[in-house]
Scaffold this active site. Structure first.
Site, PDB file in Angstrom:
ATOM      1  N   HIS A   1      -3.834  -4.768  -0.376  1.00  0.00           N
ATOM      2  CA  HIS A   1      -3.453  -5.277   0.942  1.00  0.00           C
ATOM      3  C   HIS A   1      -3.491  -6.801   0.932  1.00  0.00           C
ATOM      4  CE1 HIS A   1      -3.400  -1.558   3.402  1.00  0.00           C
ATOM      5  NE2 HIS A   1      -4.277  -1.122   2.509  1.00  0.00           N
TER       6      HIS A   1
ATOM      7  N   GLU B   1      -2.665  -8.741   3.256  1.00  0.00           N
ATOM      8  CA  GLU B   1      -3.111  -9.211   4.572  1.00  0.00           C
ATOM      9  C   GLU B   1      -4.630  -9.162   4.718  1.00  0.00           C
ATOM     10  OE1 GLU B   1      -2.725  -4.769   5.210  1.00  0.00           O
ATOM     11  OE2 GLU B   1      -1.791  -6.304   3.962  1.00  0.00           O
TER      12      GLU B   1
ATOM     13  N   CYS C   1       0.836  -1.197   0.000  1.00  0.00           N
ATOM     14  CA  CYS C   1       0.000   0.000   0.000  1.00  0.00           C
ATOM     15  C   CYS C   1       0.874   1.251   0.000  1.00  0.00           C
ATOM     16  CB  CYS C   1      -1.001  -0.018   1.160  1.00  0.00           C
ATOM     17  SG  CYS C   1      -2.330   1.200   0.949  1.00  0.00           S
TER      18      CYS C   1
END
Length: 209
Positions: free
Chosen positions: A189, A191, A85
């Site tokens: 992202h 994650e 990001c």
């Protein structure tokens, strides 16, 4: 002996979620660190980032010796590097959010606001979107086609097309990933991207550029 993955802590990252995702992807030794000596000794480096380009750039520069340690380990030592990001955006030469701020200049280019003439296209770009790899360069092999989670209002525009590793679409083409040498950055992202993101992180952990 397990490889050391340095997750850089400079006060501007979603560290807990990224650490958990790295471990779920197979990392055995994740060092969440603001110590440049740890970064210099790491086998792989991950730079997260949440917030504005200006705040993240200033936060990273406020950690004594951290940028120098990253540059030495990546540019000289050849350690694989992943920016996430705003951590990916910091690879650019500059950002223009809240005034012009210098980036790392590892991927020459500029971070600009997402502009669209279609009022139906909302900014920030938020939610799941397609990732379309560009198969022409080092690092691109890490990016597979699929859907990932995005949350951003600014995007990196590289000076050279050869640094584009993947695209997405949000009222026009937006860079989803960049790469050069041992450096990869993703705008999305991993994650937060469930199985797709964990698979990307697993490939990064095995990458031998």
């Amino acid at each position: 002996m397990a490889e050391i993955v340095a997750l850089v802590d400079y006060g501007a990252g979603n560290l807990h979620s990224v650490e958990s995702a790295l471990r779920a992807a197979g990392a055995e030794d994740v060092a969440v660190t603001s110590n440049p000596l740890v970064v210099r000794a790491a086998d792989r480096i991950v730079l997260p980032g949440v917030g504005s380009f200006k705040a993240c750039a200033e936060g990273l520069r406020a950690v004594p010796g951290m940028i120098e340690a990253m540059e030495e380990r990546v540019h000289v030592g050849g350690a694989p590097f992943l920016g996430i990001c705003v951590g990916m955006q910091l690879l650019a030469s500059r950002g223009v959010e809240h005034g012009v701020t210098e980036g790392l200049d590892w991927i020459p280019g500029e971070v600009r606001h997402i502009d669209t003439s279609d009022p139906a296209i909302k900014v920030p770009h938020m939610g799941w979107n397609d990732v379309l790899p560009m198969r022409h360069m080092d690092g691109a092999q890490l990016i597979e086609p699929g859907e990932a989670y995005f949350l951003h209002s600014y995007h990196l525009v590289p000076d050279e097309g050869r640094h584009i590793a993947a695209m997405t679409d949000h009222g026009g083409g937006i860079i989803a990933a960049v790469a050069r040498d041992t450096i990869v950055g993703v705008q999305f992202h991993p994650e937060k991207s469930q199985a797709y993101g964990l698979e990307l992180l697993a490939r990064f952990l095995e990458w031998r550029p």
